[in-house]
Scaffold this motif. Structure first.
Motif, PDB file in Angstrom:
ATOM      1  N   TYR A   1       3.815  14.237  -0.742  1.00  0.00           N
ATOM      2  CA  TYR A   1       3.160  13.142  -1.678  1.00  0.00           C
ATOM      3  C   TYR A   1       1.978  12.495  -1.010  1.00  0.00           C
ATOM      4  O   TYR A   1       1.803  12.072   0.284  1.00  0.00           O
ATOM      5  CB  TYR A   1       4.125  12.054  -1.684  1.00  0.00           C
ATOM      6  CG  TYR A   1       5.409  12.522  -2.731  1.00  0.00           C
ATOM      7  CD1 TYR A   1       5.483  13.842  -3.123  1.00  0.00           C
ATOM      8  CD2 TYR A   1       6.281  11.522  -2.862  1.00  0.00           C
ATOM      9  CE1 TYR A   1       6.479  14.103  -3.996  1.00  0.00           C
ATOM     10  CE2 TYR A   1       7.308  11.845  -3.549  1.00  0.00           C
ATOM     11  CZ  TYR A   1       7.620  13.048  -4.077  1.00  0.00           C
ATOM     12  OH  TYR A   1       8.763  13.373  -4.901  1.00  0.00           O
ATOM     13  N   THR A   2       0.817  12.434  -1.644  1.00  0.00           N
ATOM     14  CA  THR A   2      -0.397  11.675  -1.141  1.00  0.00           C
ATOM     15  C   THR A   2      -0.966  10.740  -2.181  1.00  0.00           C
ATOM     16  O   THR A   2      -0.614  10.844  -3.427  1.00  0.00           O
ATOM     17  CB  THR A   2      -1.557  12.791  -0.960  1.00  0.00           C
ATOM     18  OG1 THR A   2      -2.061  13.438  -2.219  1.00  0.00           O
ATOM     19  CG2 THR A   2      -1.031  13.802  -0.043  1.00  0.00           C
ATOM     20  N   THR A   3      -1.746   9.764  -1.495  1.00  0.00           N
ATOM     21  CA  THR A   3      -2.506   8.910  -2.430  1.00  0.00           C
ATOM     22  C   THR A   3      -3.566   9.480  -3.247  1.00  0.00           C
ATOM     23  O   THR A   3      -3.910   8.595  -4.324  1.00  0.00           O
ATOM     24  CB  THR A   3      -2.924   7.652  -1.596  1.00  0.00           C
ATOM     25  OG1 THR A   3      -3.799   8.277  -0.449  1.00  0.00           O
ATOM     26  CG2 THR A   3      -1.839   7.223  -0.718  1.00  0.00           C
ATOM     27  N   THR A   4      -3.914  10.630  -3.033  1.00  0.00           N
ATOM     28  CA  THR A   4      -4.718  11.151  -3.936  1.00  0.00           C
ATOM     29  C   THR A   4      -4.392  12.079  -4.943  1.00  0.00           C
ATOM     30  O   THR A   4      -5.307  12.853  -5.763  1.00  0.00           O
ATOM     31  CB  THR A   4      -5.855  12.266  -2.948  1.00  0.00           C
ATOM     32  OG1 THR A   4      -5.241  13.046  -2.194  1.00  0.00           O
ATOM     33  CG2 THR A   4      -6.660  11.240  -2.172  1.00  0.00           C
ATOM     34  N   ASP A   5      -3.076  12.307  -5.140  1.00  0.00           N
ATOM     35  CA  ASP A   5      -2.364  12.947  -6.266  1.00  0.00           C
ATOM     36  C   ASP A   5      -2.674  12.583  -7.577  1.00  0.00           C
ATOM     37  O   ASP A   5      -3.019  11.367  -7.895  1.00  0.00           O
ATOM     38  CB  ASP A   5      -0.786  12.918  -6.012  1.00  0.00           C
ATOM     39  CG  ASP A   5      -0.029  13.616  -4.849  1.00  0.00           C
ATOM     40  OD1 ASP A   5      -0.915  14.521  -4.322  1.00  0.00           O
ATOM     41  OD2 ASP A   5       0.931  13.259  -4.547  1.00  0.00           O
ATOM     42  N   LYS A   6      -2.952  13.479  -8.463  1.00  0.00           N
ATOM     43  CA  LYS A   6      -3.362  13.065  -9.808  1.00  0.00           C
ATOM     44  C   LYS A   6      -2.083  13.594 -10.700  1.00  0.00           C
ATOM     45  O   LYS A   6      -1.307  14.570 -10.321  1.00  0.00           O
ATOM     46  CB  LYS A   6      -4.382  14.114 -10.386  1.00  0.00           C
ATOM     47  CG  LYS A   6      -5.790  13.874  -9.453  1.00  0.00           C
ATOM     48  CD  LYS A   6      -6.314  12.506  -9.649  1.00  0.00           C
ATOM     49  CE  LYS A   6      -7.599  12.278  -8.798  1.00  0.00           C
ATOM     50  NZ  LYS A   6      -7.933  10.874  -8.570  1.00  0.00           N
TER      51      LYS A   6
ATOM     52  N   ASN B   1      -0.978  10.409 -10.746  1.00  0.00           N
ATOM     53  CA  ASN B   1      -0.731   9.196 -10.433  1.00  0.00           C
ATOM     54  C   ASN B   1      -0.792   9.269  -8.765  1.00  0.00           C
ATOM     55  O   ASN B   1      -0.176  10.317  -8.355  1.00  0.00           O
ATOM     56  CB  ASN B   1       0.583   8.502 -10.632  1.00  0.00           C
ATOM     57  CG  ASN B   1       0.560   8.384 -12.219  1.00  0.00           C
ATOM     58  OD1 ASN B   1      -0.470   7.772 -12.802  1.00  0.00           O
ATOM     59  ND2 ASN B   1       1.534   8.921 -12.950  1.00  0.00           N
ATOM     60  N   PRO B   2      -1.359   8.573  -7.970  1.00  0.00           N
ATOM     61  CA  PRO B   2      -1.129   8.372  -6.312  1.00  0.00           C
ATOM     62  C   PRO B   2       0.226   8.333  -6.186  1.00  0.00           C
ATOM     63  O   PRO B   2       1.228   7.730  -6.814  1.00  0.00           O
ATOM     64  CB  PRO B   2      -2.106   7.335  -5.951  1.00  0.00           C
ATOM     65  CG  PRO B   2      -2.432   6.532  -7.204  1.00  0.00           C
ATOM     66  CD  PRO B   2      -2.091   7.371  -8.411  1.00  0.00           C
TER      67      PRO B   2
ATOM     68  N   LYS C   1       0.940  -1.236  -0.009  1.00  0.00           N
ATOM     69  CA  LYS C   1      -0.038   0.002  -0.180  1.00  0.00           C
ATOM     70  C   LYS C   1       1.069   1.226  -0.143  1.00  0.00           C
ATOM     71  O   LYS C   1       2.093   1.207   0.414  1.00  0.00           O
ATOM     72  CB  LYS C   1      -0.978   0.206   1.347  1.00  0.00           C
ATOM     73  CG  LYS C   1      -0.378   0.186   2.514  1.00  0.00           C
ATOM     74  CD  LYS C   1      -1.443   0.120   3.600  1.00  0.00           C
ATOM     75  CE  LYS C   1      -0.686   0.009   5.191  1.00  0.00           C
ATOM     76  NZ  LYS C   1      -1.763   0.272   6.026  1.00  0.00           N
TER      77      LYS C   1
ATOM     78  N   ASP D   1       0.397   8.230   2.684  1.00  0.00           N
ATOM     79  CA  ASP D   1       0.802   9.727   2.450  1.00  0.00           C
ATOM     80  C   ASP D   1       2.131   9.822   3.073  1.00  0.00           C
ATOM     81  O   ASP D   1       2.319   9.589   4.432  1.00  0.00           O
ATOM     82  CB  ASP D   1      -0.421  10.471   3.184  1.00  0.00           C
ATOM     83  CG  ASP D   1      -1.531  10.520   2.267  1.00  0.00           C
ATOM     84  OD1 ASP D   1      -1.702   9.839   1.248  1.00  0.00           O
ATOM     85  OD2 ASP D   1      -2.669  11.001   3.029  1.00  0.00           O
TER      86      ASP D   1
END
Length: 197
Positions: A69-74, A76-77, A60, A63
């Motif tokens: 850096y976050t898992t919701t970045d566009k 790509n996470p 996984k 963040d």
């Protein structure tokens, strides 16, 4: 042949396949996971990838706030890679503090290992730093302004690095005084690492 740790450059991967005429599999894992991690399928001929999780392995992204850096970045996470697998080691010998930082258990009782690995900074990150710190004084469209050797960008990174180091308890002699930001891949061929890495 198996290469672990991280994906090789696509050109290197192609060259090895062509010269040795072998099935060449890439993977990602660590000593702490006793090699457990992600591996390509033997019939996967894609380049620059490490494949999917092997049986019994969970992966996984979490963040990484200090790096933004976050898992919701566009598009790509992004984030720190955490691994959990059947072969996860019990920890480092007689290093309780390090174990508490590296290993943890989630609310379901699953043990995880914080690899410390993140997604590599890219040009868009440099652009964001440029716009936030320097603003519109200098054009973002001028290629020399976003060059990694630009003195203004180096000063911003130096300041960020010093703040981060102090917040994490590094002594003055542990903080790098000189550094370079480079886009080059670290290989033995271009002299950025030794043959033994």
């Amino acid at each position: 042949m198996l290469s672990g740790g991280a994906p090789l450059a696509p050109d290197t991967q192609k060259l090895i396949r062509a010269c040795m005429n072998i099935i060449f599999i890439q993977g990602y894992g660590s000593t702490e996971t006793v090699g457990g991690g992600l591996f390509m399928d033997t019939h996967d001929y894609s380049l620059g990838k490490v494949g999917g999780p092997q049986y019994g392995t969970k992966i996984k992204l979490v963040d990484w706030m200090e790096g933004g850096y976050t898992t919701t970045d566009k598009p790509n996470p992004r984030g720190e890679i955490h691994l959990s697998c059947d072969s996860l080691s019990v920890g480092y010998f007689k290093l309780k503090d390090v174990n508490r930082e590296a290993y943890y258990e989630d609310h379901l009782g699953t043990r995880w290992f914080r690899t410390g690995d993140v997604v590599i900074p890219n040009k868009k990150a440099i652009e964001r730093i440029w716009m936030r710190q320097i603003g519109n004084k200098y054009s973002i469209k001028e290629p020399e302004n976003l060059n990694l050797g630009n003195g203004k960008i180096l000063r911003i990174f130096r300041k960020k690095m010093q703040i981060h180091a102090r917040l994490n308890g590094l002594r003055r002699y542990e903080i790098p005084k000189h550094f370079l930001l480079v886009e080059d891949e670290w290989t033995a061929e271009n002299g950025l690492v030794t043959a033994k890495f």
